[in-house]
Design an enzyme around this catalytic site. Structure first.
Site, short mmCIF file in Angstrom:
data_model
loop_
_atom_site.label_atom_id
_atom_site.label_comp_id
_atom_site.label_asym_id
_atom_site.label_seq_id
_atom_site.Cartn_x
_atom_site.Cartn_y
_atom_site.Cartn_z
CG HIS A 97 -2.82 -10.91 4.81
ND1 HIS A 97 -2.33 -10.79 6.09
CD2 HIS A 97 -3.08 -9.66 4.39
CE1 HIS A 97 -2.30 -9.51 6.43
NE2 HIS A 97 -2.75 -8.80 5.42
CE LYS A 155 0.24 -0.51 8.38
NZ LYS A 155 -0.48 -1.59 7.68
NE ARG A 203 -9.30 -5.68 5.72
CZ ARG A 203 -8.56 -5.00 6.56
NH1 ARG A 203 -8.16 -5.56 7.67
NH2 ARG A 203 -8.24 -3.75 6.30
CB SER A 241 -1.33 -7.29 10.72
OG SER A 241 -1.44 -8.00 9.51
N1 COA Z 1 -7.05 -10.08 5.87
C1 COA Z 1 -6.59 -9.61 7.01
N2 COA Z 1 -6.05 -8.38 7.15
C2 COA Z 1 -5.97 -7.64 6.06
C3 COA Z 1 -6.43 -8.07 4.82
C4 COA Z 1 -6.99 -9.35 4.74
N3 COA Z 1 -7.46 -9.85 3.61
N4 COA Z 1 -6.22 -7.09 3.93
C5 COA Z 1 -5.65 -6.09 4.59
N5 COA Z 1 -5.50 -6.43 5.88
C6 COA Z 1 -4.97 -5.60 6.96
C7 COA Z 1 -3.49 -5.67 7.06
O1 COA Z 1 -3.09 -6.71 7.90
C8 COA Z 1 -3.17 -4.33 7.62
O2 COA Z 1 -3.37 -4.36 9.00
P1 COA Z 1 -2.60 -3.34 9.95
O3 COA Z 1 -2.80 -1.96 9.42
O4 COA Z 1 -3.27 -3.61 11.22
O5 COA Z 1 -1.16 -3.76 9.89
C9 COA Z 1 -4.25 -3.41 7.07
O6 COA Z 1 -5.29 -4.26 6.69
C10 COA Z 1 -3.79 -2.63 5.91
O7 COA Z 1 -3.21 -3.53 5.01
P2 COA Z 1 -2.87 -3.10 3.57
O8 COA Z 1 -4.00 -2.34 3.00
O9 COA Z 1 -2.39 -4.29 2.82
O10 COA Z 1 -1.76 -2.05 3.79
P3 COA Z 1 -0.32 -2.29 4.06
O11 COA Z 1 0.14 -1.18 4.90
O12 COA Z 1 -0.04 -3.65 4.56
O13 COA Z 1 0.30 -2.18 2.57
C11 COA Z 1 1.02 -1.05 0.59
C12 COA Z 1 0.11 -1.01 1.80
C13 COA Z 1 2.39 -1.60 0.92
C14 COA Z 1 0.40 -1.93 -0.46
C15 COA Z 1 1.10 0.40 0.06
O14 COA Z 1 1.44 1.25 1.13
C16 COA Z 1 2.13 0.56 -1.03
O15 COA Z 1 1.86 0.22 -2.18
N6 COA Z 1 3.31 1.10 -0.69
C17 COA Z 1 4.39 1.31 -1.63
C18 COA Z 1 4.58 2.79 -1.93
C19 COA Z 1 3.62 3.23 -2.98
O16 COA Z 1 3.63 2.80 -4.13
N7 COA Z 1 2.77 4.17 -2.58
C20 COA Z 1 1.77 4.74 -3.45
C21 COA Z 1 0.51 3.95 -3.35
S1 COA Z 1 -0.78 4.81 -4.18
#
Ligand code: COA
Length: 158
Positions: free
Chosen positions: A17, A41, A90, A128
């Site tokens: 991140h 989550k 990624r 994560s």
């Molecule tokens: N390095 C390491 N890990 C990474 C990473 C990086 N560069 N990028 C993503 N990840 C990991 C995260 O740690 C996470 O791991 P986990 O699933 O094991 O916890 C996984 O990849 C997914 O991360 P991410 O894609 O950022 O999803 P998220 O669940 O953390 O966040 C939101 C998603 C919050 C951005 C999205 O659900 C959202 O926008 N929610 C708001 C509601 C909304 O508007 N919904 C409509 C969207 S179309």
């Protein structure tokens, strides 16, 4: 003043991140890390804990702030007067989810652009959940997370 939002659950923040964040901080004048509450989550760390773990690691950038958000990401972007959402890709496996999310966000708010950056390949397999799993069973996570996060994980699983 170009402003972008870097959204996620960050449960917890990893070096992957921070790699994305470093790239965003160079591309934009201002970056807001938007920490989703995301109860679906079932995060290990509370929103306040995730924010505090992040804050200790973003000070070095100088143009990054961290705030919580809930509700629709695009509404948050509009409220924050942000120009773009930044996301990390990624690996190919991230693409479909990210593509759908970007298109849905564009459908909801056409003016909010999504920009993708590629984190360093050494973080391509970091997530994560995997970090939490390794920490839970006493493995060394120091390659993947900053020291304050490693300490918080150790305490959480003590
Ligand atoms: N390095 C390491 N890990 C990474 C990473 C990086 N560069 N990028 C993503 N990840 C990991 C995260 O740690 C996470 O791991 P986990 O699933 O094991 O916890 C996984 O990849 C997914 O991360 P991410 O894609 O950022 O999803 P998220 O669940 O953390 O966040 C939101 C998603 C919050 C951005 C999205 O659900 C959202 O926008 N929610 C708001 C509601 C909304 O508007 N919904 C409509 C969207 S179309």
């Amino acid at each position: 003043m170009r402003h972008c939002i870097y959204p996620g659950t960050f449960d917890p923040i990893t070096y992957g991140h921070l790699d994305v964040l470093g790239r965003a901080a160079k591309l934009f004048d201002r970056v807001t890390v938007a920490v989703a509450d995301n109860p679906g989550k079932r995060p290990l760390f509370s929103s306040a804990e995730r924010i505090s773990l992040l804050e200790a690691n973003v000070a070095m950038f100088g143009n990054v702030t961290v705030i919580p958000f809930d509700g629709l990401l695009v509404d948050f972007c509009v409220a924050q007067h942000a120009d773009a959402i930044i996301r990390g890709l990624r690996a190919l496996s991230d693409f479909e989810f990210e593509f759908n999310m970007a298109l849905m966000n564009r459908h909801l708010k056409p003016k909010v652009e999504t920009i993708f950056v590629m984190p360093n390949e050494q973080f391509s397999y970091t997530s994560s959940s995997l970090v939490k799993q390794v920490a839970k069973y006493g493995g060394d996570v120091s390659h993947f997370v900053p020291p304050n996060v490693a300490a918080a994980l150790k305490q959480a699983y003590a």
